[in-house]
Design a protein around this motif. Structure first.
Motif, PDB file in Angstrom:
ATOM      1  N   PHE A  66       0.881  -1.167   0.000  1.00  0.00           N
ATOM      2  CA  PHE A  66       0.000   0.000   0.000  1.00  0.00           C
ATOM      3  C   PHE A  66       0.916   1.213   0.000  1.00  0.00           C
ATOM      4  N   ARG A  67       0.922   1.932  -1.131  1.00  0.00           N
ATOM      5  CA  ARG A  67       1.821   3.090  -1.265  1.00  0.00           C
ATOM      6  C   ARG A  67       1.007   4.335  -1.547  1.00  0.00           C
ATOM      7  N   ASP A  68       1.021   5.282  -0.633  1.00  0.00           N
ATOM      8  CA  ASP A  68       0.311   6.556  -0.820  1.00  0.00           C
ATOM      9  C   ASP A  68      -1.107   6.362  -1.349  1.00  0.00           C
ATOM     10  N   GLY A  69      -1.839   5.463  -0.718  1.00  0.00           N
ATOM     11  CA  GLY A  69      -3.235   5.257  -1.110  1.00  0.00           C
ATOM     12  C   GLY A  69      -3.411   4.402  -2.359  1.00  0.00           C
ATOM     13  N   ARG A  70      -2.307   3.915  -2.937  1.00  0.00           N
ATOM     14  CA  ARG A  70      -2.407   3.056  -4.115  1.00  0.00           C
ATOM     15  C   ARG A  70      -2.121   1.604  -3.706  1.00  0.00           C
ATOM     16  N   VAL A  71      -2.661   0.677  -4.495  1.00  0.00           N
ATOM     17  CA  VAL A  71      -2.399  -0.744  -4.239  1.00  0.00           C
ATOM     18  C   VAL A  71      -1.438  -1.226  -5.321  1.00  0.00           C
ATOM     19  N   VAL A  72      -0.281  -1.707  -4.901  1.00  0.00           N
ATOM     20  CA  VAL A  72       0.767  -2.074  -5.848  1.00  0.00           C
ATOM     21  C   VAL A  72       1.077  -3.571  -5.680  1.00  0.00           C
ATOM     22  N   VAL A  73       0.962  -4.322  -6.775  1.00  0.00           N
ATOM     23  CA  VAL A  73       1.212  -5.764  -6.722  1.00  0.00           C
ATOM     24  C   VAL A  73       2.399  -6.094  -7.613  1.00  0.00           C
ATOM     25  N   ASP A  74       3.406  -6.684  -7.015  1.00  0.00           N
ATOM     26  CA  ASP A  74       4.643  -6.994  -7.745  1.00  0.00           C
ATOM     27  C   ASP A  74       5.098  -5.781  -8.563  1.00  0.00           C
ATOM     28  N   GLY A  75       5.023  -4.610  -7.946  1.00  0.00           N
ATOM     29  CA  GLY A  75       5.518  -3.388  -8.573  1.00  0.00           C
ATOM     30  C   GLY A  75       4.533  -2.706  -9.522  1.00  0.00           C
ATOM     31  N   ARG A  76       3.352  -3.322  -9.736  1.00  0.00           N
ATOM     32  CA  ARG A  76       2.390  -2.747 -10.703  1.00  0.00           C
ATOM     33  C   ARG A  76       1.201  -2.141  -9.959  1.00  0.00           C
ATOM     34  N   ASP A  77       0.840  -0.912 -10.319  1.00  0.00           N
ATOM     35  CA  ASP A  77      -0.291  -0.225  -9.676  1.00  0.00           C
ATOM     36  C   ASP A  77      -1.597  -0.812 -10.212  1.00  0.00           C
ATOM     37  N   VAL A  78      -2.328  -1.519  -9.336  1.00  0.00           N
ATOM     38  CA  VAL A  78      -3.558  -2.191  -9.782  1.00  0.00           C
ATOM     39  C   VAL A  78      -4.802  -1.539  -9.157  1.00  0.00           C
ATOM     40  N   SER A  79      -4.633  -0.355  -8.553  1.00  0.00           N
ATOM     41  CA  SER A  79      -5.704   0.297  -7.787  1.00  0.00           C
ATOM     42  C   SER A  79      -7.034   0.373  -8.529  1.00  0.00           C
ATOM     43  N   THR A  80      -6.981   0.741  -9.795  1.00  0.00           N
ATOM     44  CA  THR A  80      -8.231   0.914 -10.548  1.00  0.00           C
ATOM     45  C   THR A  80      -8.767  -0.437 -11.002  1.00  0.00           C
ATOM     46  N   GLU A  81      -7.864  -1.269 -11.495  1.00  0.00           N
ATOM     47  CA  GLU A  81      -8.275  -2.563 -12.061  1.00  0.00           C
ATOM     48  C   GLU A  81      -8.989  -3.459 -11.051  1.00  0.00           C
ATOM     49  N   ILE A  82      -8.538  -3.423  -9.795  1.00  0.00           N
ATOM     50  CA  ILE A  82      -9.140  -4.337  -8.811  1.00  0.00           C
ATOM     51  C   ILE A  82     -10.557  -3.926  -8.412  1.00  0.00           C
ATOM     52  N   ARG A  83     -10.996  -2.734  -8.811  1.00  0.00           N
ATOM     53  CA  ARG A  83     -12.354  -2.268  -8.449  1.00  0.00           C
ATOM     54  C   ARG A  83     -13.375  -2.539  -9.546  1.00  0.00           C
ATOM     55  N   THR A  84     -12.970  -3.168 -10.641  1.00  0.00           N
ATOM     56  CA  THR A  84     -13.928  -3.417 -11.729  1.00  0.00           C
ATOM     57  C   THR A  84     -14.882  -4.552 -11.318  1.00  0.00           C
ATOM     58  N   ASP A  85     -16.056  -4.598 -11.966  1.00  0.00           N
ATOM     59  CA  ASP A  85     -17.041  -5.645 -11.668  1.00  0.00           C
ATOM     60  C   ASP A  85     -16.466  -7.033 -11.900  1.00  0.00           C
ATOM     61  N   ARG A  86     -15.646  -7.144 -12.950  1.00  0.00           N
ATOM     62  CA  ARG A  86     -15.058  -8.446 -13.294  1.00  0.00           C
ATOM     63  C   ARG A  86     -14.251  -8.967 -12.095  1.00  0.00           C
ATOM     64  N   ILE A  87     -13.470  -8.075 -11.485  1.00  0.00           N
ATOM     65  CA  ILE A  87     -12.638  -8.516 -10.356  1.00  0.00           C
ATOM     66  C   ILE A  87     -13.481  -8.691  -9.087  1.00  0.00           C
ATOM     67  N   THR A  88     -14.472  -7.824  -8.883  1.00  0.00           N
ATOM     68  CA  THR A  88     -15.353  -7.992  -7.710  1.00  0.00           C
ATOM     69  C   THR A  88     -15.962  -9.395  -7.745  1.00  0.00           C
ATOM     70  N   GLN A  89     -16.397  -9.825  -8.910  1.00  0.00           N
ATOM     71  CA  GLN A  89     -17.007 -11.153  -9.026  1.00  0.00           C
ATOM     72  C   GLN A  89     -15.986 -12.272  -8.836  1.00  0.00           C
ATOM     73  N   ALA A  90     -14.804 -12.094  -9.412  1.00  0.00           N
ATOM     74  CA  ALA A  90     -13.777 -13.144  -9.298  1.00  0.00           C
ATOM     75  C   ALA A  90     -13.248 -13.251  -7.867  1.00  0.00           C
ATOM     76  N   THR A  91     -13.393 -12.183  -7.079  1.00  0.00           N
ATOM     77  CA  THR A  91     -12.851 -12.188  -5.717  1.00  0.00           C
ATOM     78  C   THR A  91     -13.644 -13.097  -4.784  1.00  0.00           C
ATOM     79  N   ARG A  92     -14.929 -13.243  -5.096  1.00  0.00           N
ATOM     80  CA  ARG A  92     -15.795 -14.056  -4.216  1.00  0.00           C
ATOM     81  C   ARG A  92     -15.242 -15.470  -4.004  1.00  0.00           C
ATOM     82  N   PRO A  93     -15.038 -16.284  -5.088  1.00  0.00           N
ATOM     83  CA  PRO A  93     -14.499 -17.633  -4.858  1.00  0.00           C
ATOM     84  C   PRO A  93     -13.108 -17.616  -4.234  1.00  0.00           C
ATOM     85  N   VAL A  94     -12.331 -16.569  -4.501  1.00  0.00           N
ATOM     86  CA  VAL A  94     -10.985 -16.474  -3.908  1.00  0.00           C
ATOM     87  C   VAL A  94     -11.112 -16.317  -2.385  1.00  0.00           C
TER      88      VAL A  94
END
Ligand code: DC
Length: 217
Positions: A66-94
């Motif tokens: 968590f860097r300055d309010g951003r979510v960074v995974v393996d060096g990549r800023d995924v803050s916007t991508e993780i909030r999409t409907d596609r990811i919200t749905q995929a997160t449930r089984p995870v």
């Protein structure tokens, strides 16, 4: 010191946790974003969402920051991508997979080691940090939570009907409450805070007072 903030979506957890961490100068851990990050990386790498062992391995292999309010995974800023409907749905089984929850518990404990942290999620006080200095369960009526979500969506230019939001929210709550492992419930010693009619600043003030009181005793 660790402060946990759990509760359903729309109770105001994220804005409260973020503001509280900023006020105290502590780290902020958004564990929903961590589950979302695992879902995103699983889709990227072609790991099936029913391969719970593979997902758990992935959860421990990736680096989430968590860097300055951003979510960074393996060096990549995924803050916007993780909030999409596609990811919200995929997160449930995870998030439902017990081996993933076990892995996340280890990762979250490692991240918080030796730090002052405000951590936010569903199971932070009840499962991950049972010895936290202060455990808060933030809640609000279903109507208020749906209204807030409706306003957020409208601000983003999405015209979703309130009734639709309320129905999807009830379904998500039910899933969170009834999952076999890591079900959303207040820890026995959690302070329950109802946020209907309160703005984040009121809630933060209340929590800061509680933390000050606990550090004095
Ligand atoms: O809070 P959020 O909407 O970003 O959470 C995303 C998903 O992860 C949601 O399905 C609930 C789940 N979650 C969880 O099971 N345990 C947590 N500690 C945090 C989130």
């Amino acid at each position: 010191m660790i402060v946990t903030l759990d509760g359903p979506a729309g109770a105001g957890k994220s804005s409260t946790a973020r503001a509280l961490a900023a006020r105290l100068g502590w780290c902020y851990m958004d564990t929903g974003a961590m589950y979302r990050a695992v879902a995103l990386m699983a889709l990227d790498r072609g790991i099936p969402l029913d391969d719970s062992a593979g997902l758990a391995e992935l959860a421990e292999a990736i680096t989430i920051e968590f860097r300055d309010g951003r979510v960074v995974v393996d060096g990549r800023d995924v803050s916007t991508e993780i909030r999409t409907d596609r990811i919200t749905q995929a997160t449930r089984p995870v998030a439902d997979a017990p081996p993933v929850r076990e892995a996340m518990k280890r990762v979250q404990r490692r991240m918080a080691e030796g730090m002052d942290v405000v951590t936010e999620g569903r199971d932070q006080g009840s499962v991950v940090f049972p010895a936290a200095a202060l455990k808060v369960f933030l809640t609000a009526s279903p109507e208020e939570r749906a209204r807030r979500r409706h306003q957020e969506e409208a601000a983003r230019g999405n015209g979703v009907a309130l009734a639709e939001i309320l129905a999807a929210q009830s379904q998500r709550d039910e899933g969170d409450r009834t999952r076999a492992v890591g079900a959303m419930k207040p820890a026995d010693d959690a302070v329950i805070v109802e946020t209907d009619g309160l703005v984040a600043e009121d809630v933060v003030n209340r929590l800061v007072a509680m933390i000050e009181e606990r550090s004095r005793s």
